[in-house]
Design an enzyme around this catalytic site. Sequence first.
Site, short mmCIF file in Angstrom:
data_model
loop_
_atom_site.label_atom_id
_atom_site.label_comp_id
_atom_site.label_asym_id
_atom_site.label_seq_id
_atom_site.Cartn_x
_atom_site.Cartn_y
_atom_site.Cartn_z
N GLY A 1 23.30 13.68 8.74
CA GLY A 1 24.52 14.47 8.89
C GLY A 1 25.66 13.50 9.22
O GLY A 1 25.51 12.65 10.12
N ALA A 2 26.77 13.61 8.49
CA ALA A 2 27.82 12.58 8.57
C ALA A 2 28.32 12.30 9.99
O ALA A 2 28.30 11.14 10.43
CB ALA A 2 28.98 12.99 7.64
N GLN B 1 16.56 20.26 4.38
CA GLN B 1 17.34 20.37 5.63
C GLN B 1 17.69 21.83 5.93
O GLN B 1 17.81 22.22 7.09
CB GLN B 1 18.64 19.55 5.54
CG GLN B 1 18.44 18.05 5.51
CD GLN B 1 18.42 17.50 4.09
OE1 GLN B 1 17.94 18.17 3.17
NE2 GLN B 1 18.90 16.30 3.89
N ASP C 1 30.52 14.90 3.39
CA ASP C 1 30.18 13.52 3.76
C ASP C 1 31.35 12.57 3.55
O ASP C 1 31.48 11.57 4.23
CB ASP C 1 28.95 13.04 2.99
CG ASP C 1 27.72 13.69 3.56
OD1 ASP C 1 27.42 14.83 3.19
OD2 ASP C 1 27.08 13.07 4.44
N ASN D 1 29.24 16.09 -0.87
CA ASN D 1 28.37 16.76 0.10
C ASN D 1 26.98 16.84 -0.52
O ASN D 1 26.75 16.41 -1.67
CB ASN D 1 28.92 18.14 0.47
CG ASN D 1 28.16 18.76 1.64
OD1 ASN D 1 28.00 18.12 2.68
ND2 ASN D 1 27.66 19.96 1.49
N LYS D 2 26.06 17.41 0.21
CA LYS D 2 24.66 17.48 -0.23
C LYS D 2 24.53 17.94 -1.68
O LYS D 2 25.22 18.86 -2.11
CB LYS D 2 23.90 18.42 0.73
CG LYS D 2 22.44 18.60 0.45
CD LYS D 2 21.69 17.29 0.34
CE LYS D 2 21.84 16.40 1.56
NZ LYS D 2 21.41 14.99 1.29
O1 MRU Z 1 21.39 13.70 3.69
P1 MRU Z 1 21.95 14.38 4.90
O2 MRU Z 1 21.01 15.33 5.54
O3 MRU Z 1 22.53 13.38 5.88
O4 MRU Z 1 23.17 15.21 4.33
C1 MRU Z 1 23.99 15.93 5.20
C2 MRU Z 1 25.04 16.71 4.52
O5 MRU Z 1 25.18 16.68 3.31
C3 MRU Z 1 25.97 17.49 5.38
O6 MRU Z 1 26.44 18.63 4.70
C4 MRU Z 1 27.17 16.62 5.77
O7 MRU Z 1 26.77 15.38 6.25
C5 MRU Z 1 28.02 17.28 6.78
S1 MRU Z 1 27.18 17.49 8.30
C6 MRU Z 1 28.22 18.20 9.40
#
Ligand code: MRU
Length: 346
Positions: free
Chosen positions: A47-48, A195, A236, A246-247
């Site tokens: 998570g960013a 996730q 992200d 984003n994801k």
């Molecule tokens: O690969 P991850 O689990 O780090 O990806 C996280 C995401 O894509 C979240 O949507 C993003 O980091 C925002 S978290 C507040």
Amino acid sequence: MRHVTMRFDGSRLELLDQRLLPGKVEYFRAGSYRDVVYAIKEMVVRGAPAIGAAAAYGLCLAAVEYRHLPTGEFQQKFAVALAELAATRPTAVNLVWALKRLESIADAFTGAPADLAGVLEAEADAIARQDAEANRAMGQHGNEVIPQGARILTICNTGSLATVEWGTALGVVRTAHSDGKDIHVFACETRPRLQGASLTMFELTEEQIPATLVVDSVAATLMNQGKVDVVLVGADRIAANGDTANKIGTFMLSELAARFDIPFYVVAPLSTIDDNVRDGSEIVIEERSGREVTHIQGVLVTPPGVDVYNPAFDVTPAENITGIITEQGILRPPLDREIARVKGGQ
Ligand code: MRU
């Protein structure tokens, strides 16, 4: 009960091990910056905003480890630690943003290496505190666009686990729920690392927020059935024109939302906006191991050796975004102008 995502005691960073959730609530103990590099790469913490804060504490650990070295040697080793932490994951800008904050303090520091760690720790604490405050503010602003009875679709995990606490998109959900709104969340499971299934459903279940888990490909059906009032996602990295990484799967949700005329909001702190990149084409997208796709809980589910393409993120074009919910309010199109305004004021 909400679990603390990370805690730092000056010589050790403890991270809630997100690889083990929801089955086990265990903390990973990082005693060196190398442990933090491992934890970010292996997604003990993800998570960013969370990886930004964790990396900042990781750099504090390097300053502690090297504190007895002469200045020149200290600077050399400190720079290596910084570079290793910065290279752990490429897409989330919060990581380099947090490290740069510490780096500029270290560059301006004129004291002995032994005294730097405490100064850096204070800055890392400030990053963590400001993230928590930003999340609460985003929750308040975002709550304004959540109607009573809203059915909210989300992807990945953007809750307290992905941040220092509270969350971004899931923080808005939390605020709306605490405000007494009768909301319902549809959580996309988020293949391949799940996730949504393991982390978002964990947080929603613990807080008793009504939620339904769906496989990612159900999104179109839900929207076609009129069961989604609003889509909330995290980010992200957001480019200067509003394009948002984003994801993986987020872009697809934004296309569907546009087709079904459903509001699509990105929820992210200003630290996630990278106005050094002009648009989404300049954002580096992390590609992860094909094993994440070919194996489920360690079991091979494909013929051996198949070719896999596994990008961890995608880019949602600015034109698909109804608004970006930040700690300073909701940015609405034209996003490039709004981003220039808020970033210019920083
Ligand atoms: O690969 P991850 O689990 O780090 O990806 C996280 C995401 O894509 C979240 O949507 C993003 O980091 C925002 S978290 C507040």
